[in-house]
Design an enzyme around this catalytic site. Sequence first.
Site, PDB file in Angstrom:
ATOM      1  N   SER A 160      86.455 193.486  54.278  1.00  0.00           N
ATOM      2  CA  SER A 160      86.510 193.848  56.004  1.00  0.00           C
ATOM      3  C   SER A 160      87.863 194.423  56.289  1.00  0.00           C
ATOM      4  O   SER A 160      89.268 193.551  55.570  1.00  0.00           O
ATOM      5  CB  SER A 160      85.633 192.059  56.523  1.00  0.00           C
ATOM      6  OG  SER A 160      86.061 192.233  58.303  1.00  0.00           O
ATOM      7  N   LYS A 165      74.392 187.059  60.513  1.00  0.00           N
ATOM      8  CA  LYS A 165      74.412 186.995  62.028  1.00  0.00           C
ATOM      9  C   LYS A 165      73.155 186.406  62.701  1.00  0.00           C
ATOM     10  O   LYS A 165      73.452 186.314  64.222  1.00  0.00           O
ATOM     11  CB  LYS A 165      74.484 188.607  62.308  1.00  0.00           C
ATOM     12  CG  LYS A 165      75.701 189.375  62.375  1.00  0.00           C
ATOM     13  CD  LYS A 165      75.412 191.054  62.212  1.00  0.00           C
ATOM     14  CE  LYS A 165      76.777 191.991  62.308  1.00  0.00           C
ATOM     15  NZ  LYS A 165      77.019 193.312  62.543  1.00  0.00           N
ATOM     16  N   ASP A 214      79.046 195.066  68.824  1.00  0.00           N
ATOM     17  CA  ASP A 214      78.898 196.081  67.751  1.00  0.00           C
ATOM     18  C   ASP A 214      78.877 197.141  69.216  1.00  0.00           C
ATOM     19  O   ASP A 214      79.624 198.532  68.965  1.00  0.00           O
ATOM     20  CB  ASP A 214      78.306 196.626  67.179  1.00  0.00           C
ATOM     21  CG  ASP A 214      78.586 195.647  66.147  1.00  0.00           C
ATOM     22  OD1 ASP A 214      80.000 195.661  65.287  1.00  0.00           O
ATOM     23  OD2 ASP A 214      77.621 194.820  65.184  1.00  0.00           O
ATOM     24  N   ALA A 231      66.757 201.151  63.395  1.00  0.00           N
ATOM     25  CA  ALA A 231      66.824 200.215  63.715  1.00  0.00           C
ATOM     26  C   ALA A 231      66.944 198.658  63.273  1.00  0.00           C
ATOM     27  O   ALA A 231      66.274 197.511  63.434  1.00  0.00           O
ATOM     28  CB  ALA A 231      64.778 200.253  63.852  1.00  0.00           C
TER      29      ALA A 231
HETATM   30  P1  ATR Z   1      72.741 197.404  59.608  1.00  0.00           P
HETATM   31  O1  ATR Z   1      73.491 196.089  59.453  1.00  0.00           O
HETATM   32  O2  ATR Z   1      73.406 197.860  59.067  1.00  0.00           O
HETATM   33  O3  ATR Z   1      71.709 198.513  60.118  1.00  0.00           O
HETATM   34  P2  ATR Z   1      70.009 196.680  57.777  1.00  0.00           P
HETATM   35  O4  ATR Z   1      69.266 195.963  59.016  1.00  0.00           O
HETATM   36  O5  ATR Z   1      69.446 196.994  56.582  1.00  0.00           O
HETATM   37  O6  ATR Z   1      72.058 197.298  58.185  1.00  0.00           O
HETATM   38  O7  ATR Z   1      68.993 198.446  58.865  1.00  0.00           O
HETATM   39  C1  ATR Z   1      69.214 199.504  57.686  1.00  0.00           C
HETATM   40  C2  ATR Z   1      68.817 200.970  58.418  1.00  0.00           C
HETATM   41  O8  ATR Z   1      69.542 201.998  57.483  1.00  0.00           O
HETATM   42  C3  ATR Z   1      67.519 200.359  58.817  1.00  0.00           C
HETATM   43  O9  ATR Z   1      67.112 201.600  59.755  1.00  0.00           O
HETATM   44  C4  ATR Z   1      66.953 201.273  57.964  1.00  0.00           C
HETATM   45  O10 ATR Z   1      65.183 201.691  57.749  1.00  0.00           O
HETATM   46  P3  ATR Z   1      63.761 200.736  57.424  1.00  0.00           P
HETATM   47  O11 ATR Z   1      63.809 199.849  58.717  1.00  0.00           O
HETATM   48  O12 ATR Z   1      63.217 201.861  57.616  1.00  0.00           O
HETATM   49  O13 ATR Z   1      64.350 199.708  56.038  1.00  0.00           O
HETATM   50  C5  ATR Z   1      67.908 201.941  57.550  1.00  0.00           C
HETATM   51  N1  ATR Z   1      67.649 203.664  56.194  1.00  0.00           N
HETATM   52  C6  ATR Z   1      68.296 202.680  54.960  1.00  0.00           C
HETATM   53  N2  ATR Z   1      68.647 203.782  54.031  1.00  0.00           N
HETATM   54  C7  ATR Z   1      67.348 204.478  53.871  1.00  0.00           C
HETATM   55  C8  ATR Z   1      66.876 206.129  53.818  1.00  0.00           C
HETATM   56  N3  ATR Z   1      66.999 206.153  52.596  1.00  0.00           N
HETATM   57  N4  ATR Z   1      65.846 206.240  54.348  1.00  0.00           N
HETATM   58  C9  ATR Z   1      66.179 206.045  55.883  1.00  0.00           C
HETATM   59  N5  ATR Z   1      66.797 205.109  56.314  1.00  0.00           N
HETATM   60  C10 ATR Z   1      67.230 204.329  55.656  1.00  0.00           C
END
Ligand code: ATR
Length: 273
Positions: free
Chosen positions: A19, A68, A104, A128
Amino acid sequence: MITAKTSLYGLIGNPVDHSVSPLMHNTAFKKLGIDAVYLAFKSENTEDTISALKTLGARGFNCTMPAKSDCAVLCDKLSEEAELTKSVNTVVVEGDKLTGHSTDGAGFFLNLKNNGVDYDKNILLLGAGGAARSIAARAVIENVPSLTILNRTVKKAKALADSLASYDTNINYGGLDELPEAVKKADIIINATSYGMGEDKSIVDGSLLRPDQVVCDIVYKPRETALLKAAKKAGCKTVDGLGMVACQAAYAFELWTGKEFPLGEILEVLEKN
Ligand code: ATR
């Protein structure tokens, strides 16, 4: 100098050793002459760690993954965005009462403003997850006219859109297969997925982009992601993820201290880091 009166702030989550928050907040405390210290605490159990911080008299703390959402449940009061996202990244401690905030999204939009971007426009948000939810919540609070949320898992995009339905923003949602059509209609495109993190691949095909569009990436490692490279090549204005990191910290700092965060200096420190 650390004294017997030094105030304690910190970060909880797991992992926390990557971090940049300690660097940002300790630099800001020093710059403003505030007798406080900010430490990172690796947490195996959010409830226990928060209880320990209260016992130690911490004045405030940040939460990162996976703390969180647990933290949102443990707070006595939540801000509008924290309530909407059911997620907290900043806690203000007053006596034994915890108030949870989610900075954020506000940080994201402050960074757009600082980059001269007018966001009273059609926004396409990719993702999302936690970061996307925070940006979407702030987008409706800021009253943006239109927000399209596309996510690999469509039901998560739908759940996010549904949770914001009582606001005036026109919200659409869908899967990533709708990306080419949605890009055409968008003024501002935001990648809030982890796609492209540490990898040279872009979630949007550069050939879809136009020079009148603004393209933002919340991924900041690498600082210039494949998406931002493609967007620059297409003549778009680009906004990288580092400014958002500093701006979410600015909101947290101001909630804790009531003082203005030295944003310019912190950005310089982050750029050198
Ligand atoms: P953060 O808190 O950083 O947003 P997260 O809650 O794990 O992390 O969310 C990751 C996001 O990246 C999600 O929207 C995820 O899509 P899914 O909801 O379908 O899992 C998206 N994501 C991660 N890897 C991806 C990939 N290879 N292609 C498309 N979307 C991806």
